[in-house]
Design a protein around this motif. Structure first.
Motif, PDB file in Angstrom:
ATOM      1  N   SER A 166       2.963 -26.908  51.993  1.00 21.00           N
ATOM      2  CA  SER A 166       3.023 -28.354  51.804  1.00 21.00           C
ATOM      3  C   SER A 166       1.712 -28.785  51.162  1.00 21.00           C
ATOM      4  N   GLU A 167       1.620 -30.052  50.808  1.00 18.32           N
ATOM      5  CA  GLU A 167       0.352 -30.567  50.280  1.00 18.32           C
ATOM      6  C   GLU A 167      -0.780 -30.332  51.267  1.00 18.32           C
ATOM      7  N   SER A 168      -0.535 -30.586  52.550  1.00 19.84           N
ATOM      8  CA  SER A 168      -1.590 -30.479  53.552  1.00 19.84           C
ATOM      9  C   SER A 168      -1.986 -29.025  53.817  1.00 19.84           C
ATOM     10  N   THR A 169      -1.001 -28.119  53.888  1.00 18.14           N
ATOM     11  CA  THR A 169      -1.364 -26.723  54.176  1.00 18.14           C
ATOM     12  C   THR A 169      -2.062 -26.074  52.991  1.00 18.14           C
ATOM     13  N   MET A 170      -1.635 -26.393  51.778  1.00 15.07           N
ATOM     14  CA  MET A 170      -2.310 -25.831  50.615  1.00 15.07           C
ATOM     15  C   MET A 170      -3.728 -26.376  50.480  1.00 15.07           C
ATOM     16  N   THR A 171      -3.887 -27.674  50.709  1.00 15.22           N
ATOM     17  CA  THR A 171      -5.216 -28.291  50.622  1.00 15.22           C
ATOM     18  C   THR A 171      -6.158 -27.700  51.658  1.00 15.22           C
ATOM     19  N   ALA A 172      -5.661 -27.513  52.880  1.00 13.06           N
ATOM     20  CA  ALA A 172      -6.491 -26.951  53.948  1.00 13.06           C
ATOM     21  C   ALA A 172      -6.911 -25.520  53.623  1.00 13.06           C
ATOM     22  N   LEU A 173      -5.990 -24.750  53.055  1.00 12.45           N
ATOM     23  CA  LEU A 173      -6.280 -23.360  52.731  1.00 12.45           C
ATOM     24  C   LEU A 173      -7.365 -23.245  51.657  1.00 12.45           C
ATOM     25  N   LEU A 174      -7.346 -24.157  50.699  1.00 13.51           N
ATOM     26  CA  LEU A 174      -8.250 -24.057  49.554  1.00 13.51           C
ATOM     27  C   LEU A 174      -9.543 -24.853  49.712  1.00 13.51           C
ATOM     28  N   GLN A 175      -9.704 -25.582  50.826  1.00 13.98           N
ATOM     29  CA  GLN A 175     -10.791 -26.553  50.905  1.00 13.98           C
ATOM     30  C   GLN A 175     -12.186 -25.934  50.876  1.00 13.98           C
ATOM     31  N   ARG A 176     -12.310 -24.653  51.206  1.00 15.07           N
ATOM     32  CA  ARG A 176     -13.638 -24.015  51.145  1.00 15.07           C
ATOM     33  C   ARG A 176     -14.131 -23.884  49.714  1.00 15.07           C
ATOM     34  N   PHE A 177     -13.194 -23.735  48.794  1.00 13.89           N
ATOM     35  CA  PHE A 177     -13.546 -23.443  47.404  1.00 13.89           C
ATOM     36  C   PHE A 177     -13.210 -24.554  46.427  1.00 13.89           C
ATOM     37  N   PHE A 178     -12.214 -25.394  46.777  1.00 16.73           N
ATOM     38  CA  PHE A 178     -11.681 -26.329  45.798  1.00 16.73           C
ATOM     39  C   PHE A 178     -11.437 -27.716  46.405  1.00 16.73           C
ATOM     40  N   GLU A 179     -11.612 -28.732  45.559  1.00 16.11           N
ATOM     41  CA  GLU A 179     -11.311 -30.117  45.925  1.00 16.11           C
ATOM     42  C   GLU A 179      -9.943 -30.485  45.358  1.00 16.11           C
ATOM     43  N   LYS A 180      -9.073 -30.991  46.217  1.00 16.85           N
ATOM     44  CA  LYS A 180      -7.745 -31.395  45.756  1.00 16.85           C
ATOM     45  C   LYS A 180      -7.844 -32.615  44.844  1.00 16.85           C
ATOM     46  N   LEU A 181      -7.093 -32.567  43.744  1.00 11.39           N
ATOM     47  CA  LEU A 181      -7.035 -33.700  42.835  1.00 11.39           C
ATOM     48  C   LEU A 181      -5.704 -34.427  42.935  1.00 11.39           C
ATOM     49  N   LYS A 182      -4.609 -33.665  42.888  1.00  8.24           N
ATOM     50  CA  LYS A 182      -3.289 -34.295  42.903  1.00  8.24           C
ATOM     51  C   LYS A 182      -2.253 -33.292  43.359  1.00  8.24           C
ATOM     52  N   CYS A 183      -1.309 -33.735  44.188  1.00  5.76           N
ATOM     53  CA  CYS A 183      -0.174 -32.899  44.583  1.00  5.76           C
ATOM     54  C   CYS A 183       1.119 -33.658  44.322  1.00  5.76           C
ATOM     55  N   ILE A 184       2.121 -32.927  43.870  1.00  8.82           N
ATOM     56  CA  ILE A 184       3.429 -33.524  43.656  1.00  8.82           C
ATOM     57  C   ILE A 184       4.504 -32.556  44.178  1.00  8.82           C
ATOM     58  N   THR A 185       5.659 -33.104  44.495  1.00 10.89           N
ATOM     59  CA  THR A 185       6.818 -32.299  44.865  1.00 10.89           C
ATOM     60  C   THR A 185       7.787 -32.308  43.697  1.00 10.89           C
ATOM     61  N   VAL A 186       8.261 -31.112  43.340  1.00 11.71           N
ATOM     62  CA  VAL A 186       9.131 -30.975  42.171  1.00 11.71           C
ATOM     63  C   VAL A 186      10.408 -30.243  42.576  1.00 11.71           C
ATOM     64  N   ASN A 187      11.540 -30.784  42.185  1.00  8.93           N
ATOM     65  CA  ASN A 187      12.816 -30.115  42.397  1.00  8.93           C
ATOM     66  C   ASN A 187      13.196 -29.361  41.125  1.00  8.93           C
ATOM     67  N   HIS A 188      13.169 -28.039  41.214  1.00  6.52           N
ATOM     68  CA  HIS A 188      13.510 -27.192  40.069  1.00  6.52           C
ATOM     69  C   HIS A 188      14.982 -26.825  40.131  1.00  6.52           C
ATOM     70  N   LYS A 189      15.690 -27.110  39.045  1.00  4.15           N
ATOM     71  CA  LYS A 189      17.106 -26.752  38.952  1.00  4.15           C
ATOM     72  C   LYS A 189      17.219 -25.377  38.316  1.00  4.15           C
ATOM     73  N   THR A 190      17.773 -24.425  39.048  1.00  9.69           N
ATOM     74  CA  THR A 190      17.881 -23.050  38.566  1.00  9.69           C
ATOM     75  C   THR A 190      19.051 -22.916  37.587  1.00  9.69           C
ATOM     76  N   PRO A 191      19.115 -21.799  36.855  1.00  5.49           N
ATOM     77  CA  PRO A 191      20.273 -21.566  35.976  1.00  5.49           C
ATOM     78  C   PRO A 191      21.591 -21.478  36.733  1.00  5.49           C
ATOM     79  N   PHE A 192      21.509 -21.321  38.075  1.00  9.96           N
ATOM     80  CA  PHE A 192      22.713 -21.201  38.901  1.00  9.96           C
ATOM     81  C   PHE A 192      23.113 -22.535  39.525  1.00  9.96           C
ATOM     82  N   GLU A 193      22.489 -23.636  39.025  1.00 10.02           N
ATOM     83  CA  GLU A 193      22.810 -24.990  39.487  1.00 10.02           C
ATOM     84  C   GLU A 193      22.383 -25.235  40.930  1.00 10.02           C
ATOM     85  N   THR A 194      21.424 -24.478  41.425  1.00 11.69           N
ATOM     86  CA  THR A 194      20.854 -24.741  42.749  1.00 11.69           C
ATOM     87  C   THR A 194      19.492 -25.416  42.570  1.00 11.69           C
ATOM     88  N   ILE A 195      19.010 -26.032  43.640  1.00  9.65           N
ATOM     89  CA  ILE A 195      17.728 -26.735  43.601  1.00  9.65           C
ATOM     90  C   ILE A 195      16.714 -26.004  44.464  1.00  9.65           C
TER      91      ILE A 195
END
Length: 211
Positions: A166-195
């Motif tokens: 999630s945004e929070s778990t990824m940010t927490a994992l990287l916080q020693r080395f990196f500052e979060k700038l922006k997080c978004i959620t994206v729904n990717h539609k596969t070639p099999f019509e699944t999300i």
């Protein structure tokens, strides 16, 4: 990972499936390109696509005029297929066959992009190695963009267990080395019509030194 041969697994995938037959296929990687545009990445910037495989991102980067592109993947077959698709344009790109978990960069990058590799790293040691390498290999004002399956996304991909973020778990994992700038959620539609739901986050490197 026990006796699991990660490289062989991906070689088998890319030797048995066509470009449009894999769930991660995107004719136009709109989300990745939007981060490039957002941060106004200059055309002479050093860009690395980690886990790029046979993604079409490199095609779009070349079309946009980017001159210093590196594509890394664990599968030689995937990179060979991309080189064949690009023809002479492949000579404009540096190609690296390596496992993202153990890859050690020999240069620094302005823009580190990963939509395909990081969430396959499920062991703490592999994750730590990846992040330390990224910290060393991204320039002081460089940008890191990670795309992983979200906590609402799949738990496996191509038969392999992945690590959801999630945004929070990824940010927490990287916080020693990196500052979060922006997080978004994206729904990717596969070639099999699944999300498949992804978490995409961008980060700027913190000014620290690893001992």
């Amino acid at each position: 990972m026990g006796s699991f041969d990660r490289q062989k697994h991906w070689e088998d995938i890319y030797q048995s499936k066509q470009l449009e037959e894999v769930s991660w296929y995107q004719p136009t990687p709109k989300t990745s390109l939007s981060f490039l545009k957002q941060f106004n990445i200059p055309k002479d910037a050093k860009i690395i696509d980690v886990g790029g495989g046979d993604s079409l991102l490199v095609d779009h980067l070349i079309d946009l005029g980017y001159k210093n592109i590196t594509v890394l993947d664990i599968s030689e077959s995937a990179l060979k297929r991309t080189r064949q698709r690009l023809g002479d344009l492949a000579n404009k790109v540096k190609w690296i066959v390596a496992d993202a978990a153990t890859f050690v960069a020999t240069e620094q990058y302005d823009f580190w992009h990963d939509r395909a590799a990081f969430h396959f790293l499920t062991e703490e040691q592999e994750i730590e190695s990846y992040l330390e390498n990224a910290q060393r290999s991204i320039k002081p004002d460089g940008i890191l963009v990670l795309g992983t399956f979200s906590e609402e996304g799949p738990q496996k991909c191509s038969g392999i267990k992945i690590k959801q973020y999630s945004e929070s778990t990824m940010t927490a994992l990287l916080q020693r080395f990196f500052e979060k700038l922006k997080c978004i959620t994206v729904n990717h539609k596969t070639p099999f019509e699944t999300i498949q739901q992804f978490t995409f986050c961008s980060f700027r490197k913190l000014q620290i030194d690893l001992i």
